[in-house]
Design a protein around this motif. Sequence first.
Motif, PDB file in Angstrom:
ATOM      1  N   GLY A 104       0.799  -1.217   0.000  1.00  0.00           N
ATOM      2  CA  GLY A 104       0.000   0.000   0.000  1.00  0.00           C
ATOM      3  C   GLY A 104       0.832   1.268   0.000  1.00  0.00           C
ATOM      4  N   ALA A 105       0.110   2.402   0.032  1.00  0.00           N
ATOM      5  CA  ALA A 105       0.720   3.731   0.056  1.00  0.00           C
ATOM      6  C   ALA A 105      -0.134   4.632   0.925  1.00  0.00           C
ATOM      7  CB  ALA A 105       0.826   4.299  -1.360  1.00  0.00           C
ATOM      8  N   LYS A 106       0.482   5.666   1.475  1.00  0.00           N
ATOM      9  CA  LYS A 106      -0.271   6.640   2.269  1.00  0.00           C
ATOM     10  C   LYS A 106      -1.167   7.461   1.350  1.00  0.00           C
ATOM     11  CE  LYS A 106       3.233   7.097   5.836  1.00  0.00           C
ATOM     12  NZ  LYS A 106       4.132   7.995   6.540  1.00  0.00           N
ATOM     13  N   ALA A 107      -2.275   7.934   1.877  1.00  0.00           N
ATOM     14  CA  ALA A 107      -3.165   8.798   1.107  1.00  0.00           C
ATOM     15  C   ALA A 107      -2.434  10.096   0.788  1.00  0.00           C
ATOM     16  CB  ALA A 107      -4.441   9.067   1.890  1.00  0.00           C
ATOM     17  N   GLY A 108      -2.651  10.610  -0.406  1.00  0.00           N
ATOM     18  CA  GLY A 108      -2.027  11.873  -0.799  1.00  0.00           C
ATOM     19  C   GLY A 108      -1.811  11.952  -2.295  1.00  0.00           C
ATOM     20  N   LYS A 109      -1.223  13.079  -2.719  1.00  0.00           N
ATOM     21  CA  LYS A 109      -0.930  13.307  -4.128  1.00  0.00           C
ATOM     22  C   LYS A 109       0.526  12.940  -4.391  1.00  0.00           C
ATOM     23  CE  LYS A 109      -4.451  16.751  -4.772  1.00  0.00           C
ATOM     24  NZ  LYS A 109      -4.823  18.020  -5.352  1.00  0.00           N
ATOM     25  N   TYR A 110       0.761  12.379  -5.583  1.00  0.00           N
ATOM     26  CA  TYR A 110       2.090  11.862  -5.908  1.00  0.00           C
ATOM     27  C   TYR A 110       2.542  12.272  -7.302  1.00  0.00           C
ATOM     28  CZ  TYR A 110       1.708   8.758  -1.876  1.00  0.00           C
ATOM     29  OH  TYR A 110       1.588   8.259  -0.614  1.00  0.00           O
ATOM     30  N   ILE A 111       3.868  12.396  -7.436  1.00  0.00           N
ATOM     31  CA  ILE A 111       4.526  12.489  -8.736  1.00  0.00           C
ATOM     32  C   ILE A 111       5.001  11.068  -9.024  1.00  0.00           C
ATOM     33  CG2 ILE A 111       6.472  13.435 -10.029  1.00  0.00           C
ATOM     34  CD1 ILE A 111       6.375  15.850  -8.073  1.00  0.00           C
ATOM     35  N   VAL A 112       4.697  10.570 -10.209  1.00  0.00           N
ATOM     36  CA  VAL A 112       5.002   9.176 -10.544  1.00  0.00           C
ATOM     37  C   VAL A 112       6.174   9.129 -11.523  1.00  0.00           C
ATOM     38  CG1 VAL A 112       4.074   7.028 -11.487  1.00  0.00           C
ATOM     39  CG2 VAL A 112       2.564   8.594 -10.215  1.00  0.00           C
ATOM     40  N   THR A 113       7.180   8.311 -11.196  1.00  0.00           N
ATOM     41  CA  THR A 113       8.284   8.095 -12.116  1.00  0.00           C
ATOM     42  C   THR A 113       8.254   6.636 -12.572  1.00  0.00           C
ATOM     43  OG1 THR A 113       9.855   7.599 -10.331  1.00  0.00           O
ATOM     44  CG2 THR A 113       9.728   9.884 -11.080  1.00  0.00           C
ATOM     45  N   VAL A 114       8.703   6.426 -13.814  1.00  0.00           N
ATOM     46  CA  VAL A 114       8.701   5.082 -14.387  1.00  0.00           C
ATOM     47  C   VAL A 114      10.017   4.861 -15.131  1.00  0.00           C
ATOM     48  CG1 VAL A 114       7.536   3.456 -15.935  1.00  0.00           C
ATOM     49  CG2 VAL A 114       6.201   5.181 -14.711  1.00  0.00           C
ATOM     50  N   VAL A 115      10.633   3.723 -14.883  1.00  0.00           N
ATOM     51  CA  VAL A 115      11.811   3.298 -15.627  1.00  0.00           C
ATOM     52  C   VAL A 115      11.519   1.890 -16.127  1.00  0.00           C
ATOM     53  CG1 VAL A 115      14.265   2.777 -15.493  1.00  0.00           C
ATOM     54  CG2 VAL A 115      13.350   4.707 -14.209  1.00  0.00           C
ATOM     55  N   TRP A 116      11.809   1.653 -17.419  1.00  0.00           N
ATOM     56  CA  TRP A 116      11.517   0.359 -18.027  1.00  0.00           C
ATOM     57  C   TRP A 116      12.809  -0.236 -18.586  1.00  0.00           C
ATOM     58  CZ3 TRP A 116       8.282  -0.412 -23.082  1.00  0.00           C
ATOM     59  CH2 TRP A 116       7.933  -1.760 -23.218  1.00  0.00           C
ATOM     60  N   PRO A 117      13.512  -1.042 -17.763  1.00  0.00           N
ATOM     61  CA  PRO A 117      14.767  -1.632 -18.248  1.00  0.00           C
ATOM     62  C   PRO A 117      14.513  -2.585 -19.409  1.00  0.00           C
ATOM     63  CG  PRO A 117      14.497  -1.970 -15.876  1.00  0.00           C
ATOM     64  CD  PRO A 117      13.206  -1.436 -16.403  1.00  0.00           C
ATOM     65  N   ASP A 118      15.387  -2.530 -20.406  1.00  0.00           N
ATOM     66  CA  ASP A 118      15.266  -3.387 -21.581  1.00  0.00           C
ATOM     67  C   ASP A 118      15.425  -4.851 -21.175  1.00  0.00           C
ATOM     68  OD1 ASP A 118      15.417  -4.730 -23.984  1.00  0.00           O
ATOM     69  OD2 ASP A 118      16.814  -3.303 -24.897  1.00  0.00           O
ATOM     70  N   PRO A 119      14.354  -5.658 -21.295  1.00  0.00           N
ATOM     71  CA  PRO A 119      14.453  -7.060 -20.873  1.00  0.00           C
ATOM     72  C   PRO A 119      15.339  -7.903 -21.796  1.00  0.00           C
ATOM     73  CG  PRO A 119      12.330  -6.662 -21.890  1.00  0.00           C
ATOM     74  CD  PRO A 119      13.031  -5.334 -21.804  1.00  0.00           C
ATOM     75  N   ASN A 120      15.663  -7.387 -22.991  1.00  0.00           N
ATOM     76  CA  ASN A 120      16.506  -8.133 -23.922  1.00  0.00           C
ATOM     77  C   ASN A 120      17.993  -7.988 -23.623  1.00  0.00           C
ATOM     78  OD1 ASN A 120      14.262  -9.049 -25.411  1.00  0.00           O
ATOM     79  ND2 ASN A 120      14.157  -7.068 -26.443  1.00  0.00           N
ATOM     80  N   LYS A 121      18.353  -7.046 -22.769  1.00  0.00           N
ATOM     81  CA  LYS A 121      19.757  -6.840 -22.409  1.00  0.00           C
ATOM     82  C   LYS A 121      20.060  -7.702 -21.200  1.00  0.00           C
ATOM     83  CE  LYS A 121      20.448  -3.647 -25.480  1.00  0.00           C
ATOM     84  NZ  LYS A 121      21.270  -3.794 -26.617  1.00  0.00           N
ATOM     85  N   VAL A 157      -3.683   9.004  -4.213  1.00  0.00           N
ATOM     86  CA  VAL A 157      -4.089   7.826  -3.449  1.00  0.00           C
ATOM     87  C   VAL A 157      -5.079   8.307  -2.406  1.00  0.00           C
ATOM     88  CG1 VAL A 157      -3.312   6.017  -1.869  1.00  0.00           C
ATOM     89  CG2 VAL A 157      -1.901   6.641  -3.839  1.00  0.00           C
ATOM     90  N   LYS A 158      -6.228   7.659  -2.361  1.00  0.00           N
ATOM     91  CA  LYS A 158      -7.264   8.021  -1.394  1.00  0.00           C
ATOM     92  C   LYS A 158      -7.371   6.932  -0.331  1.00  0.00           C
ATOM     93  CE  LYS A 158      -9.691  10.782  -4.728  1.00  0.00           C
ATOM     94  NZ  LYS A 158     -10.900  11.119  -5.401  1.00  0.00           N
ATOM     95  N   ALA A 159      -8.016   7.256   0.760  1.00  0.00           N
ATOM     96  CA  ALA A 159      -8.233   6.265   1.812  1.00  0.00           C
ATOM     97  C   ALA A 159      -9.064   5.121   1.252  1.00  0.00           C
ATOM     98  CB  ALA A 159      -8.933   6.911   3.007  1.00  0.00           C
ATOM     99  N   GLY A 160      -8.686   3.892   1.569  1.00  0.00           N
ATOM    100  CA  GLY A 160      -9.392   2.719   1.058  1.00  0.00           C
ATOM    101  C   GLY A 160      -8.683   2.126  -0.148  1.00  0.00           C
ATOM    102  N   ASP A 161      -9.357   1.223  -0.831  1.00  0.00           N
ATOM    103  CA  ASP A 161      -8.776   0.572  -2.007  1.00  0.00           C
ATOM    104  C   ASP A 161      -8.680   1.551  -3.173  1.00  0.00           C
ATOM    105  OD1 ASP A 161      -8.662  -1.702  -0.534  1.00  0.00           O
ATOM    106  OD2 ASP A 161     -10.171  -2.815  -1.682  1.00  0.00           O
ATOM    107  N   ASN A 162      -7.575   1.470  -3.905  1.00  0.00           N
ATOM    108  CA  ASN A 162      -7.342   2.357  -5.050  1.00  0.00           C
ATOM    109  C   ASN A 162      -6.994   1.531  -6.278  1.00  0.00           C
ATOM    110  OD1 ASN A 162      -6.893   5.429  -4.004  1.00  0.00           O
ATOM    111  ND2 ASN A 162      -6.330   3.962  -2.428  1.00  0.00           N
ATOM    112  N   SER A 163      -7.788   1.665  -7.317  1.00  0.00           N
ATOM    113  CA  SER A 163      -7.482   1.072  -8.618  1.00  0.00           C
ATOM    114  C   SER A 163      -7.298   2.249  -9.565  1.00  0.00           C
ATOM    115  CB  SER A 163      -8.613   0.167  -9.069  1.00  0.00           C
ATOM    116  OG  SER A 163      -8.286  -0.427 -10.294  1.00  0.00           O
ATOM    117  N   LEU A 164      -6.060   2.557  -9.889  1.00  0.00           N
ATOM    118  CA  LEU A 164      -5.746   3.763 -10.664  1.00  0.00           C
ATOM    119  C   LEU A 164      -5.991   3.559 -12.149  1.00  0.00           C
ATOM    120  CD1 LEU A 164      -2.367   4.636  -8.919  1.00  0.00           C
ATOM    121  CD2 LEU A 164      -4.624   5.577  -8.398  1.00  0.00           C
ATOM    122  N   PRO A 165      -6.312   4.650 -12.856  1.00  0.00           N
ATOM    123  CA  PRO A 165      -6.414   4.538 -14.313  1.00  0.00           C
ATOM    124  C   PRO A 165      -5.028   4.210 -14.888  1.00  0.00           C
ATOM    125  CG  PRO A 165      -6.743   6.822 -13.599  1.00  0.00           C
ATOM    126  CD  PRO A 165      -6.595   5.992 -12.373  1.00  0.00           C
TER     127      PRO A 165
END
Length: 170
Positions: A104-121, A157-165
Amino acid sequence: HFRSGRPLRYSWVNRPPSRPPNRPMLTLPVRSVTLVALCMAVAGCSSGEPLNPVTGKVTVGGKPATGATVIFHPDGPADVNAVVASGRAGPDGTFTLTTGDKPGAKAGKYIVTVVWPDPNKKITPTQQMMGVSPDDAPDLLRGRYDSRGKSDLRAEVKAGDNSLPPFDLK
């Protein structure tokens, strides 16, 4: 014992037998300060805010970003002590956030970062022995979302279950 009017100072060689020679003596004030610091550290790490279940999906051009690492940084000024939540995208691109080793995560607003390592390397055994991780492979997203400053991805993230778009990256 006095020599020349001064009290005898003990060294590790002539220490009295009341204390083992390899164990330093802590005075009461030092013990108190240590105990208070330990209590403050524990209290600071567990603020009592509940963690909320969070699931989401990462795709690139509509296809799952299998193996992508997703990190939720609390919104606001950057803070090196901020607690982040993270997850890894599965074969279908879905991820579940954890904070530390707890789900889980605490309720609040977030900046989201994403890194996608090349699975072929693939890393070689020599690289693995040198501490290189499969996550060190080149980022298939070319660093577009790898830091708070570059990423335009946001989530709440809101209190309770969160299914993000889904995060559909380009």
